[in-house]
Design a protein around this motif. Structure first.
Motif, PDB file in Angstrom:
ATOM      1  N   GLU A 220     -16.855  19.640 -16.888  1.00  0.00           N
ATOM      2  CA  GLU A 220     -15.740  19.194 -16.011  1.00  0.00           C
ATOM      3  C   GLU A 220     -15.709  18.410 -15.197  1.00  0.00           C
ATOM      4  N   GLU A 221     -16.962  17.677 -14.509  1.00  0.00           N
ATOM      5  CA  GLU A 221     -16.948  17.116 -13.404  1.00  0.00           C
ATOM      6  C   GLU A 221     -17.212  15.672 -14.169  1.00  0.00           C
ATOM      7  N   CYS A 222     -18.038  15.432 -15.193  1.00  0.00           N
ATOM      8  CA  CYS A 222     -18.935  14.191 -16.050  1.00  0.00           C
ATOM      9  C   CYS A 222     -17.447  13.495 -16.067  1.00  0.00           C
ATOM     10  N   HIS A 223     -17.142  11.962 -15.752  1.00  0.00           N
ATOM     11  CA  HIS A 223     -16.866  10.434 -15.274  1.00  0.00           C
ATOM     12  C   HIS A 223     -16.518  10.321 -17.450  1.00  0.00           C
ATOM     13  N   GLY A 224     -17.155  10.345 -17.712  1.00  0.00           N
ATOM     14  CA  GLY A 224     -16.811  10.689 -19.880  1.00  0.00           C
ATOM     15  C   GLY A 224     -15.774  11.152 -20.666  1.00  0.00           C
ATOM     16  N   ASN A 225     -15.031  12.033 -19.479  1.00  0.00           N
ATOM     17  CA  ASN A 225     -14.312  13.132 -19.896  1.00  0.00           C
ATOM     18  C   ASN A 225     -13.051  12.316 -19.654  1.00  0.00           C
ATOM     19  N   TRP A 226     -13.328  11.245 -19.394  1.00  0.00           N
ATOM     20  CA  TRP A 226     -12.352   9.519 -18.965  1.00  0.00           C
ATOM     21  C   TRP A 226     -11.939   9.265 -19.921  1.00  0.00           C
ATOM     22  N   LEU A 227     -12.518   9.463 -20.874  1.00  0.00           N
ATOM     23  CA  LEU A 227     -13.594   8.329 -22.235  1.00  0.00           C
ATOM     24  C   LEU A 227     -11.476   7.986 -22.951  1.00  0.00           C
ATOM     25  N   PHE A 228     -11.196   8.624 -22.821  1.00  0.00           N
ATOM     26  CA  PHE A 228      -9.603   8.979 -23.711  1.00  0.00           C
ATOM     27  C   PHE A 228      -8.815   8.609 -22.700  1.00  0.00           C
ATOM     28  N   GLY A 229      -8.448   8.429 -21.863  1.00  0.00           N
ATOM     29  CA  GLY A 229      -7.292   8.776 -21.198  1.00  0.00           C
ATOM     30  C   GLY A 229      -7.538  10.801 -20.038  1.00  0.00           C
ATOM     31  N   PRO A 230      -6.711  10.587 -19.671  1.00  0.00           N
ATOM     32  CA  PRO A 230      -6.358  11.702 -18.663  1.00  0.00           C
ATOM     33  C   PRO A 230      -6.516  13.470 -20.256  1.00  0.00           C
ATOM     34  N   LEU A 231      -7.464  14.036 -19.946  1.00  0.00           N
ATOM     35  CA  LEU A 231      -6.681  15.108 -21.072  1.00  0.00           C
ATOM     36  C   LEU A 231      -5.302  15.519 -20.704  1.00  0.00           C
ATOM     37  N   PRO A 232      -4.546  16.131 -21.379  1.00  0.00           N
ATOM     38  CA  PRO A 232      -3.363  16.817 -21.645  1.00  0.00           C
ATOM     39  C   PRO A 232      -3.697  17.977 -20.630  1.00  0.00           C
TER      40      PRO A 232
END
Length: 187
Positions: free
Chosen positions: A172-184
């Motif tokens: 959950e803490e990976c910065h890459g989770n934001w690659l396509f903007g905030p997740l819904p």
């Protein structure tokens, strides 16, 4: 097995790729995304840059996305997309490097309009809006999360790390989770 976060990331990407919002992803969605990206950066449709991006998207379609199509209609539904990315990209160790990294490199080369080897905030926002229909606010939030050293630009390595984290990490803490903007939010 993909965890909830990984499923949400892939569902988010699916929504961004579904250009015509028909609930499926097909080759036309990939072609439209590639063309919007190339046009946003001012390259002509037949240019070398355009052909490279289109070729990489076509390869991703042919080698990864089309084989996800379980019912043979050449349209990939969300469930097929999530299962397929798990099978081709998330699970195999070399999956990201084989299938997604070449597309990321083509994007990087296109985005680096001044050839300085860095992707600026402006370049990233232009890519996000054109290729993935992200709002400026969401793209800006993504850029801030991905710019780990706060220098106002992204290196090729930073983007590859973020891409691989997006496609492969259950954290959950990976910065890459934001690659396509905030997740819904969780549904």
């Amino acid at each position: 097995m993909l965890n909830d976060l990984q499923q949400r990331k892939l569902a988010h990407l699916f929504t961004l790729l579904d250009v015509d919002d028909d609930g499926t992803v097909d080759k036309m969605d990939y072609t439209a995304s590639a063309d919007r990206l190339v046009n946003a950066f001012g390259f002509a449709p037949g240019s070398t840059e355009s052909r490279r991006v289109r070729d990489r998207y076509a390869r991703l379609w042919d080698e990864v996305t089309l084989p996800m199509d379980a019912d043979g209609d050449e349209r990939v539904e969300l469930e097929e997309f999530v299962a397929g990315f798990h099978r081709f990209v998330t699970q195999p160790e070399a999956g990201y490097h084989t299938h997604v990294a070449p597309v990321a490199d083509a994007f990087y080369d296109l985005m680096d309009t001044d050839g300085d080897g860095r992707i600026t905030r402006t370049e990233y926002l232009r890519m996000a809006a054109s290729a993935f229909r992200m709002s400026e606010a969401n793209a800006a939030a993504a850029f801030e999360r991905l710019d780990l050293d706060g220098n106002g630009s992204l290196s090729r390595q930073e983007l590859h790390v973020a891409n691989e984290q997006f496609f492969r990490s259950p954290d959950e803490e990976c910065h890459g989770n934001w690659l396509f903007g905030p997740l819904p939010a969780r549904g």
